[in-house]
Design an enzyme around this catalytic site. Structure first.
Site, PDB file in Angstrom:
ATOM      1  N   LYS A 134       0.829  -1.225   0.000  1.00 44.14           N
ATOM      2  CA  LYS A 134       0.000   0.000   0.000  1.00 44.14           C
ATOM      3  C   LYS A 134       0.858   1.269   0.000  1.00 44.14           C
ATOM      4  O   LYS A 134       0.632   2.172  -0.814  1.00 44.14           O
ATOM      5  CB  LYS A 134      -0.934  -0.050   1.216  1.00 44.14           C
ATOM      6  CG  LYS A 134      -1.989   1.035   1.243  1.00 44.14           C
ATOM      7  CD  LYS A 134      -3.201   0.701   2.057  1.00 44.14           C
ATOM      8  CE  LYS A 134      -3.077   0.045   3.380  1.00 44.14           C
ATOM      9  NZ  LYS A 134      -2.135   0.209   4.366  1.00 44.14           N
ATOM     10  N   THR A 157       3.994   1.602  -0.844  1.00 44.41           N
ATOM     11  CA  THR A 157       4.741   1.641  -2.107  1.00 44.41           C
ATOM     12  C   THR A 157       3.865   2.184  -3.227  1.00 44.41           C
ATOM     13  O   THR A 157       4.312   2.972  -4.067  1.00 44.41           O
ATOM     14  CB  THR A 157       5.245   0.232  -2.454  1.00 44.41           C
ATOM     15  OG1 THR A 157       5.916  -0.309  -1.327  1.00 44.41           O
ATOM     16  CG2 THR A 157       6.188   0.256  -3.629  1.00 44.41           C
ATOM     17  N   ARG A 194       2.174   8.171   6.999  1.00 43.66           N
ATOM     18  CA  ARG A 194       2.475   8.045   8.424  1.00 43.66           C
ATOM     19  C   ARG A 194       3.972   7.853   8.631  1.00 43.66           C
ATOM     20  O   ARG A 194       4.675   7.378   7.745  1.00 43.66           O
ATOM     21  CB  ARG A 194       1.741   6.840   9.027  1.00 43.66           C
ATOM     22  CG  ARG A 194       0.248   6.995   9.089  1.00 43.66           C
ATOM     23  CD  ARG A 194      -0.395   5.749   9.653  1.00 43.66           C
ATOM     24  NE  ARG A 194      -0.255   4.609   8.762  1.00 43.66           N
ATOM     25  CZ  ARG A 194      -0.534   3.358   9.098  1.00 43.66           C
ATOM     26  NH1 ARG A 194      -0.938   3.080  10.316  1.00 43.66           N
ATOM     27  NH2 ARG A 194      -0.401   2.385   8.233  1.00 43.66           N
ATOM     28  N   LYS A 204       8.672  -5.956  10.297  1.00 43.16           N
ATOM     29  CA  LYS A 204       8.462  -5.257   9.043  1.00 43.16           C
ATOM     30  C   LYS A 204       9.769  -4.770   8.418  1.00 43.16           C
ATOM     31  O   LYS A 204       9.968  -4.835   7.213  1.00 43.16           O
ATOM     32  CB  LYS A 204       7.527  -4.066   9.294  1.00 43.16           C
ATOM     33  CG  LYS A 204       6.757  -3.615   8.065  1.00 43.16           C
ATOM     34  CD  LYS A 204       5.640  -2.671   8.476  1.00 43.16           C
ATOM     35  CE  LYS A 204       4.768  -2.293   7.296  1.00 43.16           C
ATOM     36  NZ  LYS A 204       3.694  -1.382   7.671  1.00 43.16           N
ATOM     37  N   ALA A 235      -3.168   1.205  13.544  1.00 37.95           N
ATOM     38  CA  ALA A 235      -4.347   1.134  12.688  1.00 37.95           C
ATOM     39  C   ALA A 235      -5.420   0.204  13.231  1.00 37.95           C
ATOM     40  O   ALA A 235      -6.535   0.204  12.725  1.00 37.95           O
ATOM     41  CB  ALA A 235      -3.949   0.698  11.288  1.00 37.95           C
ATOM     42  N   PHE A 291      -3.975  -0.716   7.024  1.00 38.83           N
ATOM     43  CA  PHE A 291      -4.582  -2.028   6.810  1.00 38.83           C
ATOM     44  C   PHE A 291      -5.604  -2.003   5.679  1.00 38.83           C
ATOM     45  O   PHE A 291      -5.500  -1.204   4.762  1.00 38.83           O
ATOM     46  CB  PHE A 291      -5.174  -2.572   8.109  1.00 38.83           C
ATOM     47  CG  PHE A 291      -4.151  -2.820   9.194  1.00 38.83           C
ATOM     48  CD1 PHE A 291      -2.903  -3.342   8.888  1.00 38.83           C
ATOM     49  CD2 PHE A 291      -4.420  -2.528  10.517  1.00 38.83           C
ATOM     50  CE1 PHE A 291      -1.951  -3.570   9.869  1.00 38.83           C
ATOM     51  CE2 PHE A 291      -3.482  -2.744  11.510  1.00 38.83           C
ATOM     52  CZ  PHE A 291      -2.240  -3.269  11.190  1.00 38.83           C
ATOM     53  N   PHE A 299       3.696  -8.548  -9.541  1.00 33.06           N
ATOM     54  CA  PHE A 299       4.803  -9.447  -9.187  1.00 33.06           C
ATOM     55  C   PHE A 299       5.188 -10.226 -10.439  1.00 33.06           C
ATOM     56  O   PHE A 299       4.337 -10.517 -11.298  1.00 33.06           O
ATOM     57  CB  PHE A 299       4.398 -10.416  -8.069  1.00 33.06           C
ATOM     58  CG  PHE A 299       4.424  -9.801  -6.690  1.00 33.06           C
ATOM     59  CD1 PHE A 299       5.437 -10.120  -5.791  1.00 33.06           C
ATOM     60  CD2 PHE A 299       3.455  -8.895  -6.297  1.00 33.06           C
ATOM     61  CE1 PHE A 299       5.475  -9.558  -4.518  1.00 33.06           C
ATOM     62  CE2 PHE A 299       3.475  -8.323  -5.034  1.00 33.06           C
ATOM     63  CZ  PHE A 299       4.493  -8.657  -4.140  1.00 33.06           C
ATOM     64  N   TRP A 303       7.122  -0.668  -8.239  1.00 36.96           N
ATOM     65  CA  TRP A 303       8.225  -1.244  -7.463  1.00 36.96           C
ATOM     66  C   TRP A 303       9.447  -1.446  -8.362  1.00 36.96           C
ATOM     67  O   TRP A 303      10.573  -1.149  -7.967  1.00 36.96           O
ATOM     68  CB  TRP A 303       7.788  -2.581  -6.849  1.00 36.96           C
ATOM     69  CG  TRP A 303       8.804  -3.171  -5.919  1.00 36.96           C
ATOM     70  CD1 TRP A 303       8.985  -2.911  -4.590  1.00 36.96           C
ATOM     71  CD2 TRP A 303       9.810  -4.140  -6.275  1.00 36.96           C
ATOM     72  NE1 TRP A 303      10.028  -3.647  -4.090  1.00 36.96           N
ATOM     73  CE2 TRP A 303      10.564  -4.411  -5.099  1.00 36.96           C
ATOM     74  CE3 TRP A 303      10.149  -4.805  -7.452  1.00 36.96           C
ATOM     75  CZ2 TRP A 303      11.623  -5.316  -5.079  1.00 36.96           C
ATOM     76  CZ3 TRP A 303      11.211  -5.701  -7.437  1.00 36.96           C
ATOM     77  CH2 TRP A 303      11.933  -5.950  -6.255  1.00 36.96           C
TER      78      TRP A 303
END
Length: 558
Positions: free
Chosen positions: A72, A74, A95, A106, A274, A302, A383, A411
């Site tokens: 999200k 990214t 954030r 993470k 969140a 989320f 991907f 990405w």
């Protein structure tokens, strides 16, 4: 071999923040407070003088999170870069990362690949010290409580009913439940206590919802820190704490300006949990971005059942913000996970599992369009293992709902891989079809608000609670807090309260286990299931991979 996120970030050519701010946003040097060469805080007084029309607000949300990852943040960065690429002056608003997840699971939260905000090491570590200031303000209040009790307890605190715990910005399970004030009379009265992580602090939630220094101070004063024996609430203002707490937040409340890998402006400010809180960056940051850009891309934590619902029912309700369009981030991998596939097998094509997992996306789309009233586009985070038949199946399902699906390759390709998504977002944002609405109304009772969220957003049959919890909800209603919005604390991994229930379950019960009043943040937290306010570190924490060399170059962040 593809370079790591930190290698990409360290190879980037950054513009001095003062130059970038002037060239891209017209911010004069006197309105900025630099923190080194590439970070700065924006002066609030200057921001308040900006009277031009607000830009259009793009809300990025996602399907229910999975271990496969959705990307999200990214996507926010890639979309912001792409909007700038097609000529729309765009600011992203994100954030700040918490050190707990950075050193835990993470490893960082500044985007990834060629869609990152930089300097990523600074953003993921101490940044401009905002979280430290919030921790200090929170813990000052905790110290004042025990000091007051030690010196006679004129406010008549019941030591069994002190609800203000301490905080630190690190995952440390050993501090969840503690005993303090041991060692004799000079150290106070022994009692049970504990620590939460900074992002779970009510000070963080207040900080992110406050619209001015005055509003911040008033909200801090309303915090309920404990109760007397006859259950009369005791507030931070009773301890005369709000002025000193606000003083500690003097600089933190100013939004932080950085840039993306492509030298586009990004404001990163605040970061409440969140699930236990509302999971959005500060109102101050979002409003600042709207004054500075033609487009603002922001995110909610989320999936759209938790983050987007709170963005609308709490943040928008309190601030007057109104999104023009929503982007729902999904991956074929995550959808197959919702269809029952094990994480290790997600790289293999599986049309059957994908079809079984699609109802999760479809319900989020339904909620965004018909519950929140926003036009939306699905951003498929690409991907390399994705196949054309799987993509075709996804498009067919979304076509039936009249929702475009755009493959996003930010990405790997940066803004060049997200231009199609940018055009789709502009088309929807300028269509004027947004008609944002809340899931419930202010005048609804707290019980009915929770029931509306559970039945209309989660697909539940009903809500339940034991006698004690029902009594507490009734007492909050009776005491005048019934007009507050509800902030649901539950697992992010499912529409239900069972993290293992994937896809789009229906007919389940949502049980309210506990209720907490956040009187300063002005919402009522309904805790459903087991929610950690102080996480622990995993067996192999991300910190084991983080290092620094003799020249001060950091490695291992991702």
């Amino acid at each position: 071999m593809h370079p790591s996120d930190i290698e990409i970030a360290q190879a980037a050519t950054l513009k001095p923040v003062m130059q970038m701010a002037h060239e891209r946003l017209g911010i004069p040097a006197q309105a900025l407070e630099p923190y080194g060469h590439y970070k700065a805080k924006i002066d609030l007084a200057w921001l308040n003088q900006q009277t031009g029309p607000n830009g259009k607000l793009v809300l990025v949300t996602a399907i229910s999170p999975t271990p496969a990852g959705e990307g999200k943040t990214t996507t926010v960065v890639g979309l912001g870069d792409a909007l700038n690429r097609i000529g729309k002056r765009t600011v992203i608003a994100l954030r700040e990362p918490s050190l707990g997840p950075v050193f835990g699971m993470k490893g960082g939260a500044a985007g990834g690949g060629y869609a990152q905000v930089v300097p990523m090491e600074d953003i993921n570590l101490h940044f401009t010290g905002d979280f430290n200031a919030i921790a200090l303000a929170h813990n000052l209040l905790a110290a004042l409580i025990d000091n007051h009790i030690h010196h006679g307890n004129a406010l008549r605190f019941d030591l069994r009913r002190i609800v203000w715990r301490r905080v630190m910005d690190m995952n440390d399970r050993a501090l969840r439940s503690t005993v303090i004030s041991l060692g004799g009379a000079s150290n106070g009265f022994p009692r049970e206590d504990g620590f939460d992580i900074v992002v779970a602090s009510e000070v963080m939630a207040i900080f992110c919802l406050a619209t001015s220094r005055r509003d911040l101070k008033e909200r801090l004063g309303k915090i309920i820190v404990g109760y007397t024996r006859d259950l009369t609430p005791i507030r931070a203002s009773d301890l005369q704490a709000q002025g000193a707490m606000a003083a500690l937040l003097k600089d933190a409340i100013k939004p932080n300006l950085v840039q993306t890998l492509e030298n586009n402006p990004a404001i990163i400010h605040g970061g409440p949990f969140a699930n236990i809180a509302h999971g959005c960056n500060t109102v101050t940051a979002t409003q600042a971005a709207l004054k500075l850009g033609d487009y603002v891309v922001t995110e909610a934590g989320f999936g759209a059942d938790l983050g987007a619902e709170k963005f609308i029912d709490i943040k928008c309700r309190k601030s007057g913000l109104r999104p023009d369009v929503a982007v729902i981030v999904a991956t074929l991998r995550a959808l197959k996970y919702h269809g029952g596939v094990d994480v290790k097998d997600l790289g293999m094509a599986n049309l059957v599992a994908l079809e079984k997992g699609l109802p999760n996306l479809e319900r989020h789309v339904e909620n965004i369009r018909h519950r929140y009233g926003l036009p939306c586009v699905v951003a498929l985070n690409h991907f390399t293992a994705d196949t054309e038949p799987e993509l075709a199946l996804l498009r067919r399902h979304m076509d039936r709902q009249g929702v475009p699906v755009v493959v996003a390759r930010h990405w790997a390709e940066g803004s060049a891989g997200t231009v199609e998504l940018a055009h789709a977002v502009v088309k929807l944002a300028e269509s004027g079809t947004a008609n944002m609405r809340y899931v419930y109304q202010d005048e609804d009772s707290l019980w009915d608000k929770m029931k509306s969220i559970a039945t209309r957003i989660y697909g539940a049959a009903d809500i339940s609670a034991d006698t004690a919890v029902r009594a507490k909800i009734a007492k909050l209603q009776q005491d005048g807090f019934g007009h507050y919005p509800v902030c649901v604390a539950k697992t992010q991994y499912s529409f239900s309260t069972d993290a293992k229930l994937r896809g789009a379950p229906v007919g389940h019960m949502v049980n309210i286990r506990e209720v907490r009043l956040a009187a300063g943040a002005e919402f009522v937290v309904m805790i459903c299931g087991d929610i950690m306010t102080m996480p622990g570190l995993p067996k192999e924490p991300a910190s084991a991979r983080i290092d620094i060399d003799d020249d001060g170059k950091i490695s291992g962040l991702f």
